[in-house]
Design an enzyme around this catalytic site. Structure first.
Site, PDB file in Angstrom:
ATOM      1  N   SER A   1       1.636  -3.975   4.452  1.00 25.57           N
ATOM      2  CA  SER A   1       1.581  -2.918   3.432  1.00 25.57           C
ATOM      3  C   SER A   1       0.131  -2.711   3.032  1.00 25.57           C
ATOM      4  O   SER A   1      -0.470  -3.584   2.391  1.00 25.57           O
ATOM      5  CB  SER A   1       2.419  -3.312   2.206  1.00 25.57           C
ATOM      6  OG  SER A   1       3.778  -3.380   2.532  1.00 25.57           O
TER       7      SER A   1
ATOM      8  N   LYS B   1       6.365   3.383   1.642  1.00 24.35           N
ATOM      9  CA  LYS B   1       6.449   2.021   1.095  1.00 24.35           C
ATOM     10  C   LYS B   1       5.964   1.989  -0.353  1.00 24.35           C
ATOM     11  O   LYS B   1       6.505   1.255  -1.196  1.00 24.35           O
ATOM     12  CB  LYS B   1       5.629   1.066   1.952  1.00 24.35           C
ATOM     13  CG  LYS B   1       5.591  -0.384   1.436  1.00 24.35           C
ATOM     14  CD  LYS B   1       6.985  -1.011   1.359  1.00 24.35           C
ATOM     15  CE  LYS B   1       6.934  -2.429   0.757  1.00 24.35           C
ATOM     16  NZ  LYS B   1       6.360  -3.406   1.671  1.00 24.35           N
TER      17      LYS B   1
ATOM     18  N   LYS C   1      -0.831  -5.945  -5.568  1.00 24.90           N
ATOM     19  CA  LYS C   1      -1.642  -5.168  -4.618  1.00 24.90           C
ATOM     20  C   LYS C   1      -1.011  -3.811  -4.366  1.00 24.90           C
ATOM     21  O   LYS C   1      -1.704  -2.774  -4.384  1.00 24.90           O
ATOM     22  CB  LYS C   1      -1.782  -5.939  -3.302  1.00 24.90           C
ATOM     23  CG  LYS C   1      -2.329  -5.111  -2.135  1.00 24.90           C
ATOM     24  CD  LYS C   1      -2.321  -5.894  -0.843  1.00 24.90           C
ATOM     25  CE  LYS C   1      -0.947  -6.205  -0.317  1.00 24.90           C
ATOM     26  NZ  LYS C   1      -0.264  -5.011   0.256  1.00 24.90           N
TER      27      LYS C   1
END
Length: 302
Positions: free
Chosen positions: A107, A183, A252
């Site tokens: 990701s 995502k 993150k």
């Protein structure tokens, strides 16, 4: 399509997997159980040996892995790690890449995915699919992951049978970077769900009802969901090993959401609040703690 002479005995293409962490190890095991030839690489040897014992082949470097694979899957911590695996010494970019594909399950920022794809193609001709995953370690072990992908349609179809050995759903969302953007949408929902479920669970505990029964009581109603059924029991019972995901990883991703939201003039007040809660959780519980330990932020001091 790769030269058929390079295919393994099952008529499938040769596969590689780089990054054997919480997700990479169970995903690789599923490929091996399906009967595919898989070459593996990881920075720490300790994670390689069990997979070699299970039938995988060992690569000494990322370059060696791509040289002996037609499709290379990768799942590492962040864009810095992806950069190192591809363009570091003996990285993927150093191997001949024409006709080969790199599928990145990590990701990272959508802009980083687009940049890496262009640079890799210029370096050795390899194609790129950004394919971040959702479903956590449980989904990786059970093959129930949802994977959202960006890239060329023909490349997506080429890797589909291999991906579906590791996942339940594989959706082509558009050109390079589209998988990563999808995502981020996923993480808005999951990150906020973790924060809200922690709040609801703490309310139940503090008010004196059995929070373990919330999933049963709310099943089938508007509040029901996979996160409700999976997260609440783990929060209440303090089940954090193996972690479903690290606090640092969720933070993150939510920080990336904030960056993309700013660039696209998108208001994300709920995701922003969730990000700050996970920042507090990181300070209180540690970067490598299970993301569900966000529940412990509201625990009464004893």
């Amino acid at each position: 399509m790769a030269d058929a002479s390079k295919a393994n005995p099952q008529g499938a293409e040769r596969l590689g997997y780089l990054g054997l962490g919480l997700m990479g190890t169970p995903m690789t095991r599923r490929l091996l159980k399906t009967g595919y030839q898989v070459t593996v690489w990881n920075r720490s040897e300790g994670k390689v040996a069990p997979l070699v014992e299970a039938g995988a082949r060992r690569a000494g470097t990322p370059r060696d892995l791509l040289a002996n694979s037609d499709i290379a899957f990768m799942c590492v911590t962040d864009a810095t790690a992806v950069e190192e695996v591809i363009f570091g010494p003996e990285g993927l970019a150093a191997a001949p890449g024409a006709g080969k594909l790199v599928v990145d399950f990590s990701s990272i920022h959508p802009d980083a995915a687009r940049d890496l794809a262009k640079r890799l193609e210029s370096a050795n001709g390899a194609g790129w699919i950004d394919a971040p995953v959702s479903g956590g370690t449980k989904g990786a072990e059970e093959g129930t992951l949802a994977i959202m992908a960006g890239g060329e349609a023909d490349d997506i179809e080429r890797v589909r049978p291999y991906v579906l050995a590791m996942a339940r759903r594989f959706t082509h969302m558009g050109p390079t970077g589209a998988g990563q953007t999808t995502k981020l949408c996923n993480q808005v929902i999951v990150g906020c769900a973790m924060a809200v479920l922690a709040e609801a669970t703490r309310l139940a505990v503090n008010a004196g009802i059995d929070a373990n029964r919330l999933p049963e009581a709310l099943a089938g109603g508007f509040a029901d969901s996979i996160p409700l059924q999976l997260f609440v029991p783990r929060m209440v019972q303090g089940i954090h090993s193996p972690p479903l995901g690290h606090i640092a990883t969720m933070l993150k991703d939510l920080d990336t959401v904030a960056d993309v939201a700013q660039a696209t003039s998108t208001p994300v007040p709920m995701a922003s609040l969730a990000g700050q809660l996970f920042r507090l959780a990181k300070a209180a519980r540690g970067a490598e703690a299970d993301a569900l330990e966000i529940y412990k932020l509201s625990a009464a001091k004893t």
